[in-house]
Design a protein around this motif. Structure first.
Motif, PDB file in Angstrom:
ATOM      1  N   ALA A 196      26.182  28.740 -20.635  1.00  0.00           N
ATOM      2  CA  ALA A 196      27.094  28.992 -19.516  1.00  0.00           C
ATOM      3  C   ALA A 196      26.420  28.840 -18.161  1.00  0.00           C
ATOM      4  CB  ALA A 196      27.687  30.392 -19.630  1.00  0.00           C
ATOM      5  N   LEU A 197      25.103  28.803 -18.133  1.00  0.00           N
ATOM      6  CA  LEU A 197      24.392  28.633 -16.867  1.00  0.00           C
ATOM      7  C   LEU A 197      24.460  27.170 -16.450  1.00  0.00           C
ATOM      8  CD1 LEU A 197      21.279  30.917 -17.504  1.00  0.00           C
ATOM      9  CD2 LEU A 197      23.445  31.495 -16.377  1.00  0.00           C
ATOM     10  N   ASN A 198      24.071  26.898 -15.214  1.00  0.00           N
ATOM     11  CA  ASN A 198      24.160  25.524 -14.733  1.00  0.00           C
ATOM     12  C   ASN A 198      22.857  25.098 -14.086  1.00  0.00           C
ATOM     13  OD1 ASN A 198      25.887  23.189 -14.486  1.00  0.00           O
ATOM     14  ND2 ASN A 198      25.669  23.457 -12.296  1.00  0.00           N
ATOM     15  N   SER A 199      22.622  23.823 -14.116  1.00  0.00           N
ATOM     16  CA  SER A 199      21.464  23.199 -13.487  1.00  0.00           C
ATOM     17  C   SER A 199      21.944  21.871 -12.919  1.00  0.00           C
ATOM     18  CB  SER A 199      20.371  22.992 -14.540  1.00  0.00           C
ATOM     19  OG  SER A 199      19.292  22.275 -14.035  1.00  0.00           O
ATOM     20  N   ALA A 200      21.404  21.482 -11.792  1.00  0.00           N
ATOM     21  CA  ALA A 200      21.846  20.259 -11.116  1.00  0.00           C
ATOM     22  C   ALA A 200      21.450  19.006 -11.893  1.00  0.00           C
ATOM     23  CB  ALA A 200      21.248  20.204  -9.713  1.00  0.00           C
ATOM     24  N   LEU A 201      22.254  17.955 -11.719  1.00  0.00           N
ATOM     25  CA  LEU A 201      21.891  16.657 -12.287  1.00  0.00           C
ATOM     26  C   LEU A 201      20.615  16.166 -11.624  1.00  0.00           C
ATOM     27  CD1 LEU A 201      25.259  14.654 -12.460  1.00  0.00           C
ATOM     28  CD2 LEU A 201      24.160  15.988 -14.273  1.00  0.00           C
ATOM     29  N   THR A 202      19.766  15.538 -12.416  1.00  0.00           N
ATOM     30  CA  THR A 202      18.569  14.888 -11.886  1.00  0.00           C
ATOM     31  C   THR A 202      18.967  13.498 -11.383  1.00  0.00           C
ATOM     32  OG1 THR A 202      18.041  13.867 -14.014  1.00  0.00           O
ATOM     33  CG2 THR A 202      17.085  16.068 -13.596  1.00  0.00           C
ATOM     34  N   PRO A 203      18.070  12.808 -10.674  1.00  0.00           N
ATOM     35  CA  PRO A 203      18.373  11.410 -10.330  1.00  0.00           C
ATOM     36  C   PRO A 203      18.689  10.571 -11.577  1.00  0.00           C
ATOM     37  CG  PRO A 203      16.558  12.200  -8.992  1.00  0.00           C
ATOM     38  CD  PRO A 203      16.836  13.280 -10.019  1.00  0.00           C
ATOM     39  N   GLU A 214      21.749  13.958 -17.450  1.00  0.00           N
ATOM     40  CA  GLU A 214      20.578  14.833 -17.547  1.00  0.00           C
ATOM     41  C   GLU A 214      20.521  15.806 -16.365  1.00  0.00           C
ATOM     42  OE1 GLU A 214      16.015  13.869 -18.356  1.00  0.00           O
ATOM     43  OE2 GLU A 214      16.573  13.624 -16.230  1.00  0.00           O
ATOM     44  N   THR A 215      20.184  17.052 -16.678  1.00  0.00           N
ATOM     45  CA  THR A 215      19.984  18.065 -15.650  1.00  0.00           C
ATOM     46  C   THR A 215      18.500  18.422 -15.584  1.00  0.00           C
ATOM     47  OG1 THR A 215      20.224  19.967 -17.120  1.00  0.00           O
ATOM     48  CG2 THR A 215      22.250  19.061 -16.155  1.00  0.00           C
ATOM     49  N   ALA A 216      18.139  19.145 -14.540  1.00  0.00           N
ATOM     50  CA  ALA A 216      16.750  19.618 -14.414  1.00  0.00           C
ATOM     51  C   ALA A 216      16.368  20.447 -15.636  1.00  0.00           C
ATOM     52  CB  ALA A 216      16.588  20.425 -13.125  1.00  0.00           C
ATOM     53  N   TRP A 217      17.287  21.274 -16.112  1.00  0.00           N
ATOM     54  CA  TRP A 217      16.976  22.103 -17.284  1.00  0.00           C
ATOM     55  C   TRP A 217      16.905  21.283 -18.561  1.00  0.00           C
ATOM     56  CZ3 TRP A 217      19.382  27.658 -17.221  1.00  0.00           C
ATOM     57  CH2 TRP A 217      18.830  28.375 -16.157  1.00  0.00           C
ATOM     58  N   ASN A 218      17.706  20.217 -18.693  1.00  0.00           N
ATOM     59  CA  ASN A 218      17.548  19.324 -19.843  1.00  0.00           C
ATOM     60  C   ASN A 218      16.137  18.763 -19.862  1.00  0.00           C
ATOM     61  OD1 ASN A 218      20.838  17.839 -19.456  1.00  0.00           O
ATOM     62  ND2 ASN A 218      20.267  19.497 -20.826  1.00  0.00           N
ATOM     63  N   ALA A 219      15.684  18.310 -18.700  1.00  0.00           N
ATOM     64  CA  ALA A 219      14.355  17.706 -18.597  1.00  0.00           C
ATOM     65  C   ALA A 219      13.259  18.709 -18.939  1.00  0.00           C
ATOM     66  CB  ALA A 219      14.145  17.136 -17.194  1.00  0.00           C
TER      67      ALA A 219
END
Length: 191
Positions: free
Chosen positions: A26-33, A14-19
Motif C-alpha cells: 500500500a505504500l508508494n515510491s516514485a517512478l525512476t527514470p 519501475e519505482t525507486a523501491w523496486n530498484a
C-alpha cells in the motif's frame, strides 16, 4: 465457464523501491527514470491498439496512476481509478527490503519478487483475499478495458482470466514496460 471482456493489462513502471528490492504494498515510491521509459514503451505498444470503446481503469496508487498517465496520454482524455486494482497488502513487511525478510533466501526472486513473500507477509492480504477481490472486480467489468495495476495484482487478474488460478501465479509471467493482451481467456505478451 465465465467469460471476460477483452483487456489490456499493464504493470506500473519501475519505482525507486523496486530498484532497491523493497516490498511496497500500500505504500508508494516514485517512478525512476527507467520506470518512466517503461511507461513510454507501453504508450508505444498501445498506440498500435484500437482502444475505441475501452474503459480505462487504474489503481489509485501513485506509481500506477503516473504510469497510466504516461502510457495512455496519446489516446485517452481521462483516467478512472478503482481501489480494487491496488497492490496486494504486505502488512508488516511494507517498506522492508525483500532479501532481508525471514526465509527470503529460500525463495526465487523473480521479476515481481518472491511470490511466497506476498502470501506469507505478517498482517498481509494473502492470495485468497486478493483472488476474491480480483474475481469481484473482473465480474463487475461490462466492457473491454485497459487496466493499469501492480505486479502481483496483475498476475492474479491474468491467472483468473486464463483459468490458471492461484497455482498459476508463478508461471503466468510478469515484468515492467510490457502490455498483456487478454481475449477469449488467452494471454498474449506485447513488447
Amino acid at each position: 465457464m465465465t467469460s471476460f471482456p477483452e483487456l489490456y493489462i499493464l504493470r506500473h513502471g519501475e519505482t525507486a523501491w523496486n530498484a532497491e528490492g523493497r516490498m511496497q504494498g500500500a505504500l508508494n515510491s516514485a517512478l525512476t527514470p527507467a520506470g518512466r521509459l517503461q511507461a513510454e514503451r507501453q504508450a508505444t505498444i498501445l498506440a498500435s491498439c484500437n482502444l475505441e470503446g475501452f474503459d480505462i481503469l487504474t489503481s489509485p496508487q501513485g506509481r500506477a496512476f503516473e504510469t497510466a498517465a504516461i502510457a495512455l496520454a496519446r489516446q485517452v482524455t481521462h483516467l478512472r481509478t478503482d481501489d480494487r486494482l491496488r497492490e496486494i497488502g504486505v502488512g508488516e513487511w511494507a517498506g522492508k527490503i525483500r532479501r532481508e525478510l525471514p526465509g527470503a533466501d529460500a525463495f526465487h526472486d523473480g521479476p515481481d519478487g518472491a511470490l511466497e513473500l506476498y502470501e506469507n507477509a505478517p498482517g498481509g492480504e494473502g492470495f485468497a483475499a486478493l483472488e476474491q477481490r480480483c474475481t469481484e472486480f473482473l465480474a463487475s467489468l461490462t466492457q473491454p478495458s485497459v487496466l493499469v495495476t501492480h505486479g502481483i495484482t496483475s498476475r492474479m487478474l491474468r491467472s483468473i482470466i486464463t483459468g490458471a488460478g492461484v497455482a498459476g501465479l508463478d508461471g503466468i509471467g510478469g515484468g515492467q514496460g510490457i502490455v498483456f493482451h487478454l481475449k477469449n481467456r488467452m494471454q498474449k505478451r506485447l513488447e
